[in-house]
Design a protein around this motif. Structure first.
Motif, PDB file in Angstrom:
ATOM      1  N   TRP A  28      -3.379  18.022  39.848  1.00 30.80           N
ATOM      2  CA  TRP A  28      -3.789  17.939  38.357  1.00 30.80           C
ATOM      3  C   TRP A  28      -2.421  17.842  37.483  1.00 30.80           C
ATOM      4  O   TRP A  28      -2.315  16.874  36.551  1.00 30.80           O
ATOM      5  CB  TRP A  28      -4.841  18.863  37.832  1.00 30.80           C
ATOM      6  CG  TRP A  28      -5.125  18.994  36.539  1.00 30.80           C
ATOM      7  CD1 TRP A  28      -6.046  18.148  35.986  1.00 30.80           C
ATOM      8  CD2 TRP A  28      -4.597  19.672  35.472  1.00 30.80           C
ATOM      9  NE1 TRP A  28      -6.175  18.165  34.558  1.00 30.80           N
ATOM     10  CE2 TRP A  28      -5.371  19.315  34.179  1.00 30.80           C
ATOM     11  CE3 TRP A  28      -3.572  20.670  35.322  1.00 30.80           C
ATOM     12  CZ2 TRP A  28      -5.177  20.009  33.116  1.00 30.80           C
ATOM     13  CZ3 TRP A  28      -3.496  21.409  33.979  1.00 30.80           C
ATOM     14  CH2 TRP A  28      -4.027  20.972  33.094  1.00 30.80           C
ATOM     15  N   ARG A  29      -1.405  18.494  37.666  1.00 35.95           N
ATOM     16  CA  ARG A  29      -0.391  18.660  36.999  1.00 35.95           C
ATOM     17  C   ARG A  29       0.288  17.282  37.341  1.00 35.95           C
ATOM     18  O   ARG A  29       1.276  16.742  36.007  1.00 35.95           O
ATOM     19  CB  ARG A  29       0.445  19.704  37.382  1.00 35.95           C
ATOM     20  CG  ARG A  29      -0.127  21.243  36.596  1.00 35.95           C
ATOM     21  CD  ARG A  29       0.713  22.327  36.822  1.00 35.95           C
ATOM     22  NE  ARG A  29       1.974  22.320  36.053  1.00 35.95           N
ATOM     23  CZ  ARG A  29       3.006  23.022  36.356  1.00 35.95           C
ATOM     24  NH1 ARG A  29       3.185  23.789  36.921  1.00 35.95           N
ATOM     25  NH2 ARG A  29       4.258  23.001  35.507  1.00 35.95           N
ATOM     26  N   ALA A  30       0.733  16.876  38.314  1.00 31.21           N
ATOM     27  CA  ALA A  30       1.157  15.807  38.596  1.00 31.21           C
ATOM     28  C   ALA A  30       0.432  14.452  38.121  1.00 31.21           C
ATOM     29  O   ALA A  30       1.214  13.461  37.472  1.00 31.21           O
ATOM     30  CB  ALA A  30       1.260  15.394  40.254  1.00 31.21           C
ATOM     31  N   ARG A  84      -1.286  14.341  35.329  1.00 29.11           N
ATOM     32  CA  ARG A  84      -0.816  14.590  33.966  1.00 29.11           C
ATOM     33  C   ARG A  84       0.526  14.093  33.660  1.00 29.11           C
ATOM     34  O   ARG A  84       0.768  13.600  32.420  1.00 29.11           O
ATOM     35  CB  ARG A  84      -1.018  15.950  33.157  1.00 29.11           C
ATOM     36  CG  ARG A  84      -2.564  16.248  33.129  1.00 29.11           C
ATOM     37  CD  ARG A  84      -2.513  17.701  32.833  1.00 29.11           C
ATOM     38  NE  ARG A  84      -1.979  18.021  31.427  1.00 29.11           N
ATOM     39  CZ  ARG A  84      -2.410  18.031  30.162  1.00 29.11           C
ATOM     40  NH1 ARG A  84      -3.705  18.180  30.036  1.00 29.11           N
ATOM     41  NH2 ARG A  84      -1.634  18.062  28.983  1.00 29.11           N
ATOM     42  N   ARG A  85       1.506  14.567  34.462  1.00 28.72           N
ATOM     43  CA  ARG A  85       2.955  14.026  34.190  1.00 28.72           C
ATOM     44  C   ARG A  85       2.966  12.340  34.414  1.00 28.72           C
ATOM     45  O   ARG A  85       4.094  12.092  33.561  1.00 28.72           O
ATOM     46  CB  ARG A  85       3.885  14.948  35.365  1.00 28.72           C
ATOM     47  CG  ARG A  85       5.136  15.238  34.688  1.00 28.72           C
ATOM     48  CD  ARG A  85       5.939  15.870  35.979  1.00 28.72           C
ATOM     49  NE  ARG A  85       5.312  17.067  35.960  1.00 28.72           N
ATOM     50  CZ  ARG A  85       5.291  17.600  37.286  1.00 28.72           C
ATOM     51  NH1 ARG A  85       5.577  17.055  38.608  1.00 28.72           N
ATOM     52  NH2 ARG A  85       4.661  18.820  37.478  1.00 28.72           N
ATOM     53  N   ALA A  86       2.546  12.024  35.055  1.00 29.11           N
ATOM     54  CA  ALA A  86       2.471  10.633  35.593  1.00 29.11           C
ATOM     55  C   ALA A  86       2.125   9.630  34.176  1.00 29.11           C
ATOM     56  O   ALA A  86       2.633   8.728  33.778  1.00 29.11           O
ATOM     57  CB  ALA A  86       1.666  10.020  36.645  1.00 29.11           C
ATOM     58  N   ARG A  87       1.048  10.169  33.526  1.00 23.44           N
ATOM     59  CA  ARG A  87       0.297   9.614  32.428  1.00 23.44           C
ATOM     60  C   ARG A  87       1.301   9.825  31.069  1.00 23.44           C
ATOM     61  O   ARG A  87       1.310   8.776  30.288  1.00 23.44           O
ATOM     62  CB  ARG A  87      -0.974  10.137  32.218  1.00 23.44           C
ATOM     63  CG  ARG A  87      -1.924   9.453  32.770  1.00 23.44           C
ATOM     64  CD  ARG A  87      -3.302   9.986  32.621  1.00 23.44           C
ATOM     65  NE  ARG A  87      -3.845  11.008  33.561  1.00 23.44           N
ATOM     66  CZ  ARG A  87      -4.735  11.814  33.106  1.00 23.44           C
ATOM     67  NH1 ARG A  87      -5.296  12.023  31.875  1.00 23.44           N
ATOM     68  NH2 ARG A  87      -5.224  12.652  33.916  1.00 23.44           N
ATOM     69  N   LYS A 139      -1.826  21.541  41.300  1.00 17.65           N
ATOM     70  CA  LYS A 139      -0.727  20.682  41.651  1.00 17.65           C
ATOM     71  C   LYS A 139      -0.663  19.228  41.576  1.00 17.65           C
ATOM     72  O   LYS A 139       0.147  18.432  40.863  1.00 17.65           O
ATOM     73  CB  LYS A 139      -0.086  20.982  43.040  1.00 17.65           C
ATOM     74  CG  LYS A 139       1.308  20.538  43.440  1.00 17.65           C
ATOM     75  CD  LYS A 139       1.691  20.905  44.755  1.00 17.65           C
ATOM     76  CE  LYS A 139       3.046  20.200  45.086  1.00 17.65           C
ATOM     77  NZ  LYS A 139       3.536  20.710  46.629  1.00 17.65           N
TER      78      LYS A 139
END
Length: 60
Positions: free
Chosen positions: A52-54, A56-59, A50
């Motif tokens: 790690w996915r957050a 990646r989403r922010a970048r 969770k």
């Protein structure tokens, strides 16, 4: 040799009629500890994925 062959079914019957196994309370405590550790590992993997996915989403 014939006696060994003919005694095999008797051994199987005796082993299936064995009494109920008495389990120690320590065995149940060990199972509970394993379940707690497994739950913690699963939660850590979920939390890491969770996070790690957050990230990646922010970048992007």
């Amino acid at each position: 040799m014939a006696d060994l062959i003919s005694s095999a079914p008797h051994v199987l019957v005796v082993s299936t009629l064995a009494g109920k196994t008495v389990r120690s309370p320590l065995l149940y405590a060990w199972w509970a500890l394993n379940l707690i550790v497994l739950t913690g590992v699963v939660y850590a993997v979920y939390w890491s994925a969770k996070k790690w996915r957050a990230g990646r989403r922010a970048r992007g």
